[in-house]
Scaffold this motif. Sequence first.
Motif, PDB file in Angstrom:
ATOM      1  N   ARG A  81     -20.989  26.724 -44.936  1.00 32.95           N
ATOM      2  CA  ARG A  81     -20.030  27.065 -45.984  1.00 32.95           C
ATOM      3  C   ARG A  81     -20.776  27.409 -47.261  1.00 32.95           C
ATOM      4  O   ARG A  81     -21.925  27.016 -47.446  1.00 32.95           O
ATOM      5  CB  ARG A  81     -19.004  25.973 -46.191  1.00 32.95           C
ATOM      6  CG  ARG A  81     -19.443  24.843 -47.040  1.00 32.95           C
ATOM      7  CD  ARG A  81     -18.321  23.833 -47.312  1.00 32.95           C
ATOM      8  NE  ARG A  81     -18.283  22.861 -46.242  1.00 32.95           N
ATOM      9  CZ  ARG A  81     -17.212  22.581 -45.516  1.00 32.95           C
ATOM     10  NH1 ARG A  81     -16.069  23.157 -45.759  1.00 32.95           N
ATOM     11  NH2 ARG A  81     -17.262  21.700 -44.562  1.00 32.95           N
ATOM     12  N   VAL A  82     -20.104  28.148 -48.135  1.00 33.57           N
ATOM     13  CA  VAL A  82     -20.664  28.586 -49.410  1.00 33.57           C
ATOM     14  C   VAL A  82     -19.900  27.890 -50.527  1.00 33.57           C
ATOM     15  O   VAL A  82     -18.670  27.835 -50.510  1.00 33.57           O
ATOM     16  CB  VAL A  82     -20.543  30.121 -49.572  1.00 33.57           C
ATOM     17  CG1 VAL A  82     -21.115  30.566 -50.900  1.00 33.57           C
ATOM     18  CG2 VAL A  82     -21.218  30.828 -48.418  1.00 33.57           C
ATOM     19  N   LYS A  83     -20.661  27.354 -51.497  1.00 35.49           N
ATOM     20  CA  LYS A  83     -20.052  26.681 -52.650  1.00 35.49           C
ATOM     21  C   LYS A  83     -20.626  27.290 -53.920  1.00 35.49           C
ATOM     22  O   LYS A  83     -21.824  27.549 -54.000  1.00 35.49           O
ATOM     23  CB  LYS A  83     -20.384  25.189 -52.630  1.00 35.49           C
ATOM     24  CG  LYS A  83     -19.936  24.498 -51.370  1.00 35.49           C
ATOM     25  CD  LYS A  83     -20.478  23.097 -51.299  1.00 35.49           C
ATOM     26  CE  LYS A  83     -20.125  22.481 -49.958  1.00 35.49           C
ATOM     27  NZ  LYS A  83     -20.679  21.149 -49.804  1.00 35.49           N
ATOM     28  N   VAL A  84     -19.775  27.533 -54.915  1.00 38.42           N
ATOM     29  CA  VAL A  84     -20.213  27.992 -56.244  1.00 38.42           C
ATOM     30  C   VAL A  84     -19.946  26.847 -57.205  1.00 38.42           C
ATOM     31  O   VAL A  84     -18.808  26.399 -57.333  1.00 38.42           O
ATOM     32  CB  VAL A  84     -19.477  29.277 -56.680  1.00 38.42           C
ATOM     33  CG1 VAL A  84     -19.887  29.680 -58.087  1.00 38.42           C
ATOM     34  CG2 VAL A  84     -19.750  30.409 -55.693  1.00 38.42           C
ATOM     35  N   ILE A  85     -21.002  26.379 -57.871  1.00 36.68           N
ATOM     36  CA  ILE A  85     -20.910  25.208 -58.735  1.00 36.68           C
ATOM     37  C   ILE A  85     -21.351  25.586 -60.140  1.00 36.68           C
ATOM     38  O   ILE A  85     -22.443  26.138 -60.326  1.00 36.68           O
ATOM     39  CB  ILE A  85     -21.804  24.075 -58.194  1.00 36.68           C
ATOM     40  CG1 ILE A  85     -21.410  23.743 -56.753  1.00 36.68           C
ATOM     41  CG2 ILE A  85     -21.717  22.847 -59.100  1.00 36.68           C
ATOM     42  CD1 ILE A  85     -22.399  22.873 -56.028  1.00 36.68           C
ATOM     43  N   THR A  96     -24.464  25.546 -47.262  1.00 35.92           N
ATOM     44  CA  THR A  96     -24.645  24.260 -46.587  1.00 35.92           C
ATOM     45  C   THR A  96     -24.203  24.335 -45.138  1.00 35.92           C
ATOM     46  O   THR A  96     -23.423  25.210 -44.750  1.00 35.92           O
ATOM     47  CB  THR A  96     -23.830  23.144 -47.274  1.00 35.92           C
ATOM     48  OG1 THR A  96     -22.441  23.422 -47.120  1.00 35.92           O
ATOM     49  CG2 THR A  96     -24.177  23.006 -48.741  1.00 35.92           C
ATOM     50  N   VAL A 150     -25.218  28.748 -56.409  1.00 37.86           N
ATOM     51  CA  VAL A 150     -24.548  29.148 -55.177  1.00 37.86           C
ATOM     52  C   VAL A 150     -25.284  28.413 -54.066  1.00 37.86           C
ATOM     53  O   VAL A 150     -26.495  28.555 -53.910  1.00 37.86           O
ATOM     54  CB  VAL A 150     -24.608  30.673 -54.957  1.00 37.86           C
ATOM     55  CG1 VAL A 150     -23.841  31.054 -53.701  1.00 37.86           C
ATOM     56  CG2 VAL A 150     -24.053  31.405 -56.166  1.00 37.86           C
ATOM     57  N   ARG A 165     -28.149  21.096 -47.415  1.00 45.05           N
ATOM     58  CA  ARG A 165     -28.286  22.412 -48.044  1.00 45.05           C
ATOM     59  C   ARG A 165     -29.241  23.286 -47.241  1.00 45.05           C
ATOM     60  O   ARG A 165     -30.303  22.848 -46.829  1.00 45.05           O
ATOM     61  CB  ARG A 165     -28.821  22.259 -49.467  1.00 45.05           C
ATOM     62  CG  ARG A 165     -27.855  21.591 -50.397  1.00 45.05           C
ATOM     63  CD  ARG A 165     -28.442  21.456 -51.768  1.00 45.05           C
ATOM     64  NE  ARG A 165     -29.640  20.631 -51.727  1.00 45.05           N
ATOM     65  CZ  ARG A 165     -29.757  19.448 -52.284  1.00 45.05           C
ATOM     66  NH1 ARG A 165     -28.775  18.946 -52.958  1.00 45.05           N
ATOM     67  NH2 ARG A 165     -30.865  18.761 -52.163  1.00 45.05           N
ATOM     68  N   ALA A 179     -22.409  34.782 -53.544  1.00 48.12           N
ATOM     69  CA  ALA A 179     -21.551  34.063 -52.604  1.00 48.12           C
ATOM     70  C   ALA A 179     -20.949  35.021 -51.578  1.00 48.12           C
ATOM     71  O   ALA A 179     -20.863  34.701 -50.389  1.00 48.12           O
ATOM     72  CB  ALA A 179     -20.444  33.321 -53.352  1.00 48.12           C
ATOM     73  N   ASP A 237     -20.572  35.143 -57.871  1.00 51.06           N
ATOM     74  CA  ASP A 237     -19.592  35.628 -56.894  1.00 51.06           C
ATOM     75  C   ASP A 237     -20.196  36.686 -55.969  1.00 51.06           C
ATOM     76  O   ASP A 237     -19.886  36.724 -54.780  1.00 51.06           O
ATOM     77  CB  ASP A 237     -18.358  36.182 -57.594  1.00 51.06           C
ATOM     78  CG  ASP A 237     -17.489  35.084 -58.189  1.00 51.06           C
ATOM     79  OD1 ASP A 237     -17.646  33.907 -57.792  1.00 51.06           O
ATOM     80  OD2 ASP A 237     -16.655  35.412 -59.056  1.00 51.06           O
ATOM     81  N   GLU A 272     -18.472  14.295 -50.764  1.00 49.66           N
ATOM     82  CA  GLU A 272     -19.642  15.094 -51.125  1.00 49.66           C
ATOM     83  C   GLU A 272     -20.557  14.403 -52.138  1.00 49.66           C
ATOM     84  O   GLU A 272     -21.719  14.735 -52.240  1.00 49.66           O
ATOM     85  CB  GLU A 272     -19.215  16.462 -51.663  1.00 49.66           C
ATOM     86  CG  GLU A 272     -18.679  17.378 -50.598  1.00 49.66           C
ATOM     87  CD  GLU A 272     -19.745  17.781 -49.586  1.00 49.66           C
ATOM     88  OE1 GLU A 272     -20.865  18.134 -49.980  1.00 49.66           O
ATOM     89  OE2 GLU A 272     -19.443  17.723 -48.390  1.00 49.66           O
ATOM     90  N   GLU A 302     -23.286  17.533 -47.734  1.00 48.15           N
ATOM     91  CA  GLU A 302     -23.732  18.315 -46.577  1.00 48.15           C
ATOM     92  C   GLU A 302     -25.154  18.810 -46.819  1.00 48.15           C
ATOM     93  O   GLU A 302     -25.576  18.993 -47.953  1.00 48.15           O
ATOM     94  CB  GLU A 302     -22.790  19.505 -46.367  1.00 48.15           C
ATOM     95  CG  GLU A 302     -21.395  19.062 -45.994  1.00 48.15           C
ATOM     96  CD  GLU A 302     -20.423  20.213 -45.889  1.00 48.15           C
ATOM     97  OE1 GLU A 302     -19.481  20.076 -45.113  1.00 48.15           O
ATOM     98  OE2 GLU A 302     -20.594  21.232 -46.566  1.00 48.15           O
TER      99      GLU A 302
END
Length: 73
Positions: A59-63, A9, A6, A28, A44, A41, A21, A26
Amino acid sequence: MTRFLVVLTDVRHVEGEARDERNRPERRRQVVGANSREAADRIAGAFMALGMVRAGRQRVKVIAVGRRHGTDR
């Protein structure tokens, strides 16, 4: 087993060019690992409650990382 990252950025505003990207990620702010999608989740969701995220400056990213074919569904 699939692990998840999670990532929180800073939003980088791009004028007139596509966001890339892979070549220009962006910056971190925070990276947290999770062992399940549900845990990722929840983390996040906590990040999304932050004022900077709600204001559109972060923003929040889940990878998903470490996915092995045939073992996860």
